[in-house]
Design a protein around this motif. Structure first.
Motif, PDB file in Angstrom:
ATOM      1  N   ILE A  57       4.228   4.847 -32.967  1.00  0.00           N
ATOM      2  CA  ILE A  57       3.743   3.470 -33.154  1.00  0.00           C
ATOM      3  C   ILE A  57       2.394   3.317 -32.462  1.00  0.00           C
ATOM      4  N   GLY A  58       1.426   2.756 -33.170  1.00  0.00           N
ATOM      5  CA  GLY A  58       0.093   2.521 -32.618  1.00  0.00           C
ATOM      6  C   GLY A  58      -0.812   3.737 -32.618  1.00  0.00           C
ATOM      7  N   ALA A  59      -0.360   4.833 -33.196  1.00  0.00           N
ATOM      8  CA  ALA A  59      -1.157   6.065 -33.203  1.00  0.00           C
ATOM      9  C   ALA A  59      -2.374   5.929 -34.121  1.00  0.00           C
ATOM     10  N   ALA A  60      -3.390   6.674 -33.795  1.00  0.00           N
ATOM     11  CA  ALA A  60      -4.608   6.688 -34.599  1.00  0.00           C
ATOM     12  C   ALA A  60      -4.342   7.352 -35.949  1.00  0.00           C
ATOM     13  N   SER A  61      -5.224   7.067 -36.889  1.00  0.00           N
ATOM     14  CA  SER A  61      -5.142   7.674 -38.212  1.00  0.00           C
ATOM     15  C   SER A  61      -6.540   8.094 -38.632  1.00  0.00           C
ATOM     16  N   GLU A  62      -6.650   8.596 -39.840  1.00  0.00           N
ATOM     17  CA  GLU A  62      -7.935   9.025 -40.369  1.00  0.00           C
ATOM     18  C   GLU A  62      -8.131   8.417 -41.754  1.00  0.00           C
ATOM     19  N   ARG A  63      -9.256   7.766 -41.970  1.00  0.00           N
ATOM     20  CA  ARG A  63      -9.623   7.247 -43.291  1.00  0.00           C
ATOM     21  C   ARG A  63     -10.328   8.374 -44.023  1.00  0.00           C
ATOM     22  N   VAL A  64      -9.858   8.716 -45.219  1.00  0.00           N
ATOM     23  CA  VAL A  64     -10.469   9.770 -46.024  1.00  0.00           C
ATOM     24  C   VAL A  64     -10.998   9.123 -47.303  1.00  0.00           C
ATOM     25  N   LEU A  65     -12.311   9.184 -47.458  1.00  0.00           N
ATOM     26  CA  LEU A  65     -12.973   8.616 -48.635  1.00  0.00           C
ATOM     27  C   LEU A  65     -13.533   9.751 -49.481  1.00  0.00           C
ATOM     28  N   LYS A  66     -13.332   9.663 -50.797  1.00  0.00           N
ATOM     29  CA  LYS A  66     -13.935  10.626 -51.717  1.00  0.00           C
ATOM     30  C   LYS A  66     -14.835   9.844 -52.667  1.00  0.00           C
ATOM     31  N   LEU A  67     -16.083  10.280 -52.747  1.00  0.00           N
ATOM     32  CA  LEU A  67     -17.066   9.668 -53.639  1.00  0.00           C
ATOM     33  C   LEU A  67     -17.479  10.707 -54.663  1.00  0.00           C
ATOM     34  N   ARG A  68     -17.457  10.336 -55.931  1.00  0.00           N
ATOM     35  CA  ARG A  68     -17.817  11.256 -57.015  1.00  0.00           C
ATOM     36  C   ARG A  68     -19.221  10.927 -57.532  1.00  0.00           C
ATOM     37  N   ALA A  69     -20.032  11.963 -57.673  1.00  0.00           N
ATOM     38  CA  ALA A  69     -21.376  11.805 -58.231  1.00  0.00           C
ATOM     39  C   ALA A  69     -21.254  11.743 -59.753  1.00  0.00           C
ATOM     40  N   VAL A  70     -21.643  10.611 -60.352  1.00  0.00           N
ATOM     41  CA  VAL A  70     -21.471  10.412 -61.792  1.00  0.00           C
ATOM     42  C   VAL A  70     -22.783  10.414 -62.576  1.00  0.00           C
ATOM     43  N   ALA A  71     -23.915  10.329 -61.865  1.00  0.00           N
ATOM     44  CA  ALA A  71     -25.217  10.314 -62.540  1.00  0.00           C
ATOM     45  C   ALA A  71     -26.291  10.757 -61.553  1.00  0.00           C
ATOM     46  N   ALA A  72     -27.403  11.234 -62.069  1.00  0.00           N
ATOM     47  CA  ALA A  72     -28.520  11.630 -61.213  1.00  0.00           C
ATOM     48  C   ALA A  72     -29.167  10.394 -60.600  1.00  0.00           C
ATOM     49  N   GLY A  73     -29.692  10.565 -59.385  1.00  0.00           N
ATOM     50  CA  GLY A  73     -30.395   9.466 -58.720  1.00  0.00           C
ATOM     51  C   GLY A  73     -30.173   9.472 -57.219  1.00  0.00           C
ATOM     52  N   GLN A  74     -30.628   8.400 -56.579  1.00  0.00           N
ATOM     53  CA  GLN A  74     -30.507   8.223 -55.128  1.00  0.00           C
ATOM     54  C   GLN A  74     -29.428   7.195 -54.827  1.00  0.00           C
ATOM     55  N   ALA A  75     -28.656   7.440 -53.771  1.00  0.00           N
ATOM     56  CA  ALA A  75     -27.627   6.487 -53.367  1.00  0.00           C
ATOM     57  C   ALA A  75     -27.651   6.329 -51.853  1.00  0.00           C
ATOM     58  N   SER A  76     -27.362   5.124 -51.412  1.00  0.00           N
ATOM     59  CA  SER A  76     -27.187   4.839 -49.997  1.00  0.00           C
ATOM     60  C   SER A  76     -25.762   4.326 -49.822  1.00  0.00           C
ATOM     61  N   VAL A  77     -24.933   5.111 -49.144  1.00  0.00           N
ATOM     62  CA  VAL A  77     -23.540   4.737 -48.916  1.00  0.00           C
ATOM     63  C   VAL A  77     -23.465   3.990 -47.590  1.00  0.00           C
ATOM     64  N   VAL A  78     -22.867   2.804 -47.615  1.00  0.00           N
ATOM     65  CA  VAL A  78     -22.732   1.989 -46.409  1.00  0.00           C
ATOM     66  C   VAL A  78     -21.249   1.753 -46.149  1.00  0.00           C
ATOM     67  N   LEU A  79     -20.802   2.138 -44.953  1.00  0.00           N
ATOM     68  CA  LEU A  79     -19.411   1.962 -44.536  1.00  0.00           C
ATOM     69  C   LEU A  79     -19.386   1.102 -43.281  1.00  0.00           C
ATOM     70  N   GLU A  80     -18.371   0.236 -43.170  1.00  0.00           N
ATOM     71  CA  GLU A  80     -18.252  -0.624 -41.994  1.00  0.00           C
ATOM     72  C   GLU A  80     -16.852  -0.546 -41.400  1.00  0.00           C
ATOM     73  N   LEU A  81     -16.811  -0.487 -40.071  1.00  0.00           N
ATOM     74  CA  LEU A  81     -15.565  -0.564 -39.320  1.00  0.00           C
ATOM     75  C   LEU A  81     -15.474  -1.984 -38.783  1.00  0.00           C
ATOM     76  N   ALA A  82     -14.472  -2.727 -39.248  1.00  0.00           N
ATOM     77  CA  ALA A  82     -14.401  -4.138 -38.870  1.00  0.00           C
ATOM     78  C   ALA A  82     -12.974  -4.652 -38.935  1.00  0.00           C
ATOM     79  N   ARG A  83     -12.785  -5.785 -38.290  1.00  0.00           N
ATOM     80  CA  ARG A  83     -11.552  -6.552 -38.423  1.00  0.00           C
ATOM     81  C   ARG A  83     -11.792  -7.591 -39.511  1.00  0.00           C
ATOM     82  N   GLU A  84     -10.823  -7.790 -40.357  1.00  0.00           N
ATOM     83  CA  GLU A  84     -10.948  -8.693 -41.503  1.00  0.00           C
ATOM     84  C   GLU A  84     -11.364 -10.102 -41.093  1.00  0.00           C
ATOM     85  N   TRP A  85     -10.901 -10.570 -39.955  1.00  0.00           N
ATOM     86  CA  TRP A  85     -11.125 -11.951 -39.535  1.00  0.00           C
ATOM     87  C   TRP A  85     -12.398 -12.142 -38.715  1.00  0.00           C
TER      88      TRP A  85
END
Length: 100
Positions: A57-85
């Motif tokens: 109970i209360g143990a840490a976990s790991e978020r695993v995100l997979k992003l697929r490249a679907v077209a040529a170009g430049q991308a800026s991926v933005v991720l945030e660690l936050a509380r919903e409220w």
């Protein structure tokens, strides 16, 4: 199709069809969770899952995100660690991706 681990990288070049894997430490019991705020047009979110590091109970976990490249170009991926409220994230990470 290749699967590329981002690890400590903040920028990467990939081919169309490749997948980027981003692993981030998370502890949802504190309310702090990672979310994808932007991926950019050449990328799409292929998978978003949480993997427990322990069954305690209360143990840490790991978020695993997979992003697929679907077209040529430049991308800026933005991720945030936050509380919903809360209005401001505790942490923000940015990744620069070039899809060839």
């Amino acid at each position: 199709m290749a699967e590329i681990e981002m690890a400590d990288r903040t920028s990467v070049e990939v081919g169309v069809g490749d997948e980027l894997v981003i692993r981030l430490p998370e502890n949802g019991t504190t309310g702090y969770v990672w979310s994808v705020k932007d991926t950019g047009a050449p990328l799409e979110l292929a998978d978003d899952r949480v993997t427990p590091q322990s069954h305690a109970i209360g143990a840490a976990s790991e978020r695993v995100l997979k992003l697929r490249a679907v077209a040529a170009g430049q991308a800026s991926v933005v991720l945030e660690l936050a509380r919903e409220w809360e209005n401001q994230p505790a942490e923000q990470r940015r990744y620069s991706v070039t899809v060839r």
